[in-house]
Design an enzyme around this catalytic site. Structure first.
Site, PDB file in Angstrom:
ATOM      1  N   LYS A  22     -15.751  14.292 -16.568  1.00 29.53           N
ATOM      2  CA  LYS A  22     -16.572  15.504 -16.731  1.00 29.53           C
ATOM      3  C   LYS A  22     -17.951  15.325 -16.104  1.00 29.53           C
ATOM      4  O   LYS A  22     -18.409  16.178 -15.355  1.00 29.53           O
ATOM      5  CB  LYS A  22     -16.731  15.808 -18.222  1.00 29.53           C
ATOM      6  CG  LYS A  22     -17.878  16.746 -18.541  1.00 29.53           C
ATOM      7  CD  LYS A  22     -18.173  16.785 -20.031  1.00 29.53           C
ATOM      8  CE  LYS A  22     -19.508  17.386 -20.366  1.00 29.53           C
ATOM      9  NZ  LYS A  22     -20.637  16.470 -20.452  1.00 29.53           N
ATOM     10  N   ASN A  23     -18.605  14.214 -16.394  1.00 34.39           N
ATOM     11  CA  ASN A  23     -19.993  14.083 -15.940  1.00 34.39           C
ATOM     12  C   ASN A  23     -20.108  13.797 -14.444  1.00 34.39           C
ATOM     13  O   ASN A  23     -21.192  13.882 -13.890  1.00 34.39           O
ATOM     14  CB  ASN A  23     -20.756  13.052 -16.789  1.00 34.39           C
ATOM     15  CG  ASN A  23     -21.042  13.610 -18.180  1.00 34.39           C
ATOM     16  OD1 ASN A  23     -20.906  14.817 -18.419  1.00 34.39           O
ATOM     17  ND2 ASN A  23     -21.409  12.746 -19.110  1.00 34.39           N
ATOM     18  N   CYS A 119     -25.670  20.364 -24.952  1.00 36.31           N
ATOM     19  CA  CYS A 119     -25.557  19.939 -26.346  1.00 36.31           C
ATOM     20  C   CYS A 119     -26.923  19.728 -26.973  1.00 36.31           C
ATOM     21  O   CYS A 119     -27.826  19.190 -26.337  1.00 36.31           O
ATOM     22  CB  CYS A 119     -24.773  18.623 -26.420  1.00 36.31           C
ATOM     23  SG  CYS A 119     -23.024  18.826 -26.163  1.00 36.31           S
ATOM     24  N   ARG A 124     -34.648  17.257 -24.459  1.00 33.43           N
ATOM     25  CA  ARG A 124     -34.024  16.739 -23.229  1.00 33.43           C
ATOM     26  C   ARG A 124     -34.851  17.224 -22.035  1.00 33.43           C
ATOM     27  O   ARG A 124     -34.470  18.164 -21.335  1.00 33.43           O
ATOM     28  CB  ARG A 124     -32.562  17.190 -23.140  1.00 33.43           C
ATOM     29  CG  ARG A 124     -31.714  16.670 -24.281  1.00 33.43           C
ATOM     30  CD  ARG A 124     -30.274  17.146 -24.200  1.00 33.43           C
ATOM     31  NE  ARG A 124     -29.500  16.429 -23.214  1.00 33.43           N
ATOM     32  CZ  ARG A 124     -28.216  16.696 -22.954  1.00 33.43           C
ATOM     33  NH1 ARG A 124     -27.589  17.664 -23.603  1.00 33.43           N
ATOM     34  NH2 ARG A 124     -27.557  15.996 -22.063  1.00 33.43           N
ATOM     35  N   ASP A 307     -22.660   8.410 -25.421  1.00 36.20           N
ATOM     36  CA  ASP A 307     -21.588   9.400 -25.622  1.00 36.20           C
ATOM     37  C   ASP A 307     -20.428   8.848 -26.458  1.00 36.20           C
ATOM     38  O   ASP A 307     -19.550   9.616 -26.865  1.00 36.20           O
ATOM     39  CB  ASP A 307     -21.056   9.894 -24.268  1.00 36.20           C
ATOM     40  CG  ASP A 307     -22.134  10.597 -23.465  1.00 36.20           C
ATOM     41  OD1 ASP A 307     -23.101  11.073 -24.079  1.00 36.20           O
ATOM     42  OD2 ASP A 307     -22.004  10.645 -22.232  1.00 36.20           O
ATOM     43  N   ARG A 399     -15.666  21.978 -24.057  1.00 36.55           N
ATOM     44  CA  ARG A 399     -16.538  21.800 -22.892  1.00 36.55           C
ATOM     45  C   ARG A 399     -16.222  20.498 -22.167  1.00 36.55           C
ATOM     46  O   ARG A 399     -16.479  20.364 -20.980  1.00 36.55           O
ATOM     47  CB  ARG A 399     -18.007  21.756 -23.335  1.00 36.55           C
ATOM     48  CG  ARG A 399     -18.562  23.095 -23.740  1.00 36.55           C
ATOM     49  CD  ARG A 399     -20.055  23.001 -23.967  1.00 36.55           C
ATOM     50  NE  ARG A 399     -20.613  22.116 -22.952  1.00 36.55           N
ATOM     51  CZ  ARG A 399     -21.602  21.263 -23.157  1.00 36.55           C
ATOM     52  NH1 ARG A 399     -22.168  21.185 -24.330  1.00 36.55           N
ATOM     53  NH2 ARG A 399     -22.037  20.494 -22.194  1.00 36.55           N
TER      54      ARG A 399
HETATM   55  N1  EPU Z   1     -35.155  12.012 -19.831  1.00 37.23           N
HETATM   56  C1  EPU Z   1     -36.492  12.287 -19.699  1.00 37.23           C
HETATM   57  N2  EPU Z   1     -36.902  13.003 -18.603  1.00 37.23           N
HETATM   58  C2  EPU Z   1     -36.035  13.450 -17.661  1.00 37.23           C
HETATM   59  C3  EPU Z   1     -34.672  13.170 -17.808  1.00 37.23           C
HETATM   60  C4  EPU Z   1     -34.246  12.439 -18.911  1.00 37.23           C
HETATM   61  O1  EPU Z   1     -37.309  11.901 -20.525  1.00 37.23           O
HETATM   62  O2  EPU Z   1     -36.479  14.090 -16.703  1.00 37.23           O
HETATM   63  C5  EPU Z   1     -34.673  11.213 -20.982  1.00 37.23           C
HETATM   64  C6  EPU Z   1     -33.698  11.985 -21.861  1.00 37.23           C
HETATM   65  O3  EPU Z   1     -34.375  12.790 -22.811  1.00 37.23           O
HETATM   66  C7  EPU Z   1     -32.880  10.878 -22.469  1.00 37.23           C
HETATM   67  C8  EPU Z   1     -32.826   9.834 -21.354  1.00 37.23           C
HETATM   68  O4  EPU Z   1     -33.902  10.137 -20.477  1.00 37.23           O
HETATM   69  O5  EPU Z   1     -33.551  10.335 -23.573  1.00 37.23           O
HETATM   70  C9  EPU Z   1     -31.537   9.801 -20.563  1.00 37.23           C
HETATM   71  O6  EPU Z   1     -31.226  11.103 -20.106  1.00 37.23           O
HETATM   72  P1  EPU Z   1     -30.359  11.390 -18.808  1.00 37.23           P
HETATM   73  O7  EPU Z   1     -31.173  12.188 -17.866  1.00 37.23           O
HETATM   74  O8  EPU Z   1     -29.766  10.112 -18.317  1.00 37.23           O
HETATM   75  O9  EPU Z   1     -29.241  12.309 -19.410  1.00 37.23           O
HETATM   76  P2  EPU Z   1     -28.594  13.570 -18.757  1.00 37.23           P
HETATM   77  O10 EPU Z   1     -28.460  13.361 -17.284  1.00 37.23           O
HETATM   78  O11 EPU Z   1     -29.269  14.810 -19.199  1.00 37.23           O
HETATM   79  C10 EPU Z   1     -26.170  12.672 -18.891  1.00 37.23           C
HETATM   80  C11 EPU Z   1     -24.876  13.149 -19.467  1.00 37.23           C
HETATM   81  C12 EPU Z   1     -24.920  13.044 -20.985  1.00 37.23           C
HETATM   82  C13 EPU Z   1     -25.185  11.603 -21.369  1.00 37.23           C
HETATM   83  C14 EPU Z   1     -26.480  11.126 -20.717  1.00 37.23           C
HETATM   84  C15 EPU Z   1     -26.777   9.661 -20.979  1.00 37.23           C
HETATM   85  C16 EPU Z   1     -24.261  14.845 -17.873  1.00 37.23           C
HETATM   86  C17 EPU Z   1     -24.079  16.272 -17.573  1.00 37.23           C
HETATM   87  N3  EPU Z   1     -24.708  14.543 -19.084  1.00 37.23           N
HETATM   88  O12 EPU Z   1     -27.170  13.540 -19.422  1.00 37.23           O
HETATM   89  O13 EPU Z   1     -23.622  13.409 -21.417  1.00 37.23           O
HETATM   90  O14 EPU Z   1     -25.302  11.514 -22.770  1.00 37.23           O
HETATM   91  O15 EPU Z   1     -26.407  11.321 -19.280  1.00 37.23           O
HETATM   92  O16 EPU Z   1     -25.762   8.864 -20.481  1.00 37.23           O
HETATM   93  O17 EPU Z   1     -23.987  13.985 -17.045  1.00 37.23           O
HETATM   94  C18 EPU Z   1     -22.006  14.137 -22.916  1.00 37.23           C
HETATM   95  O18 EPU Z   1     -21.179  13.961 -21.999  1.00 37.23           O
HETATM   96  O19 EPU Z   1     -21.677  14.360 -24.113  1.00 37.23           O
HETATM   97  C19 EPU Z   1     -23.421  14.059 -22.599  1.00 37.23           C
HETATM   98  C20 EPU Z   1     -24.377  14.522 -23.394  1.00 37.23           C
END
Ligand code: EPU
Length: 431
Positions: A22-23, A119, A124, A307, A399
């Site tokens: 998915k991701n 979610c 975030r 996750d 999802r």
């Molecule tokens: N963060 C910041 N600033 C940013 C971006 C992130 O402070 O600009 C923080 C976030 O708040 C968090 C950490 O950095 O504490 C990591 O966030 P990341 O950006 O890596 O997460 P994401 O890209 O928004 C993806 C997955 C999530 C998964 C996380 C961590 C997707 C669409 N989502 O989210 O997946 O938990 O990486 O591995 O790829 C799920 O699949 O259930 C899910 C939530």
């Protein structure tokens, strides 16, 4: 709206095939629009997040052809795409719509998009995405709830991420592949999904080195072309089934998996007493002894994935001793705990950690999934519990888990779905 009913206590057995990640999928679809001709992606999971992204591509003039009969293939023809604001309603439905920021910026030098949903895991922010776009020469403004990102010309830059972020790393790659000159992303995230996106972009003609390490180097190119790409298997879906197998399985084979992507989970399951055999593309999980508790701390890849923290918490209720679960990525990703407590779990949340005491026999109850992985955790708990568990909030589960009911049935679970009646819909929405 539907609920899943689970009659717990049945031992599960057999083989389950894992779908495409998915991701990865949610980044590969926006990445495809950067090409000038058709991109075909194979093994795309049939989940609502992916369908919404396909709709978004069509809204801006892309031609999306699904072929579910042939290896779940989708072809995206971006020839007639136009630069226009993305519709807010659909954007808000999922977090990953933020990948259109990088992809549209890379393609059209501009993107207009509402703030993405996803979610509810606590705050975030997307400051690191924006920092990257600005470093590449874009101007980013927030006007009437939408983000406007505009550049005259994107120019390669050296970008150090203050937070290791999957989303920011991918989004900056998407914007940088057609920028003028060289971009270096330092302190980049290393998740397998990042390598998958870089592989697609490279097949499209991009020049990217270092994906999967913490320094990614990109040399901008003028044009990108179509190609064919097969998505990597979903390590989180595979991990969820591995936890489920440890919780309630006799012998379960998990097929279409890259075991190296799951090393941290498999190490923890072995520590708990689960027997795991690995081959190139399969895992055999045998759980026939009492389990021992372990502590879990989530970290960026290759550490323990956030996750899988929620599903593993359900498993810990069955283990002997006390396990401490700490999520360093999303410190408040604990909404599943209250629901597990309704099922008789002995869990306290203290100072950003969940402390799980076991073993306890879970009891069936009416519970609500507040997010995708909470849903997975509650389904696993329901399979372990005595009696019937009713899980609402299935829209979150759908999802990210493809055909979850069918896959559970195939393993011998007694599960079924029912439509919610009006009173139940009101209850779920009012909670
Ligand atoms: N963060 C910041 N600033 C940013 C971006 C992130 O402070 O600009 C923080 C976030 O708040 C968090 C950490 O950095 O504490 C990591 O966030 P990341 O950006 O890596 O997460 P994401 O890209 O928004 C993806 C997955 C999530 C998964 C996380 C961590 C997707 C669409 N989502 O989210 O997946 O938990 O990486 O591995 O790829 C799920 O699949 O259930 C899910 C939530």
């Amino acid at each position: 709206m539907q609920k899943m009913l689970i009659e717990g206590g049945h031992l599960l057995n057999g083989k389950v095939r894992i779908g495409g990640a998915k991701n990865s999928a949610v980044a590969l679809l926006p990445a495809a629009i950067l090409a000038d001709s058709e991109v075909t992606i194979e093994d795309l999971p049939n989940i609502s997040d992916v369908r919404i992204l396909g709709d978004l591509i069509e809204e801006i003039g892309g031609n999306v052809t699904w072929n579910r009969l042939h290896q779940d293939t989708v072809s995206i023809d971006p020839t007639n795409m136009v630069s226009m604001p993305l519709p807010n309603g659909k954007v808000k439905k999922l977090r990953a719509s933020y990948y259109f920021m990088g992809a549209m910026l890379g393609k059209f030098n501009e993107a207009v998009i509402g703030l993405p949903g996803g979610c509810p895991l606590g705050p975030r922010p997307i400051d690191q995405h924006i920092k990257g776009f600005e470093a590449l020469g874009a101007e980013v403004t927030n006007e009437h709830g939408a983000i406007y990102i505009r550049a005259k010309q994107l120019t390669g830059a050296r970008i150090y991420l203050d937070v290791v972020s999957v989303g920011a790393t991918i989004n900056i790659m998407l914007a940088a592949v057609k920028a003028k000159g060289k971009t270096i992303i330092e302190n980049a995230a290393k998740e397998p999904e990042i390598i998958d996106v870089a592989t697609l972009l490279t097949n499209m003609g991009a020049k990217i080195k270092g994906a999967g390490t913490d320094v990614i180097r990109i040399e901008g190119v003028d044009t990108l072309h179509g190609c064919k790409h097969t998505i990597i298997p979903d390590r989180i879906e595979a991990g969820t089934f591995a936890v489920l197998a440890a919780a309630q399985g006799k012998e379960i084979i998990i097929d279409n998996v890259i075991p190296q992507h799951l090393e941290s989970l498999l190490a923890k399951l072995r520590e708990m007493g689960v027997v795991i055999e690995e081959s190139d593309e399969q895992l055999l999980i045998v759980s026939n002894k009492p389990l021992k508790s372990v502590d879990i701390k989530t970290l960026v890849y290759p550490g323990f994935p956030t996750d899988l923290q929620q599903p593993l918490t359900s498993l810990l209720t069955k283990a002997e001793g006390t396990g401490v679960v700490t999520d360093t990525i999303y410190s408040s990703r604990f909404k599943h705990i209250d629901e597990l407590r309704r099922m008789n779990a002995q869990i306290k949340v203290e100072g950003g950690s969940a402390i799980v005491s076991g073993p306890v026999k879970l009891q069936g109850a009416k519970v609500k999934a507040s997010d995708l992985r909470a849903g997975a955790a509650l389904i696993i708990a329901g399979l372990m519990a005595e009696g019937i568990t009713e899980v609402t909030g299935l829209e979150h589960v759908d999802r990210g888990y493809e055909q979850i009911t069918e896959k559970l049935l195939q393993l011998g679970a007694n599960v079924w779905r029912e439509d919610l009646n009006t009173e139940e819909v009101e209850q779920v929405q009012g909670q």
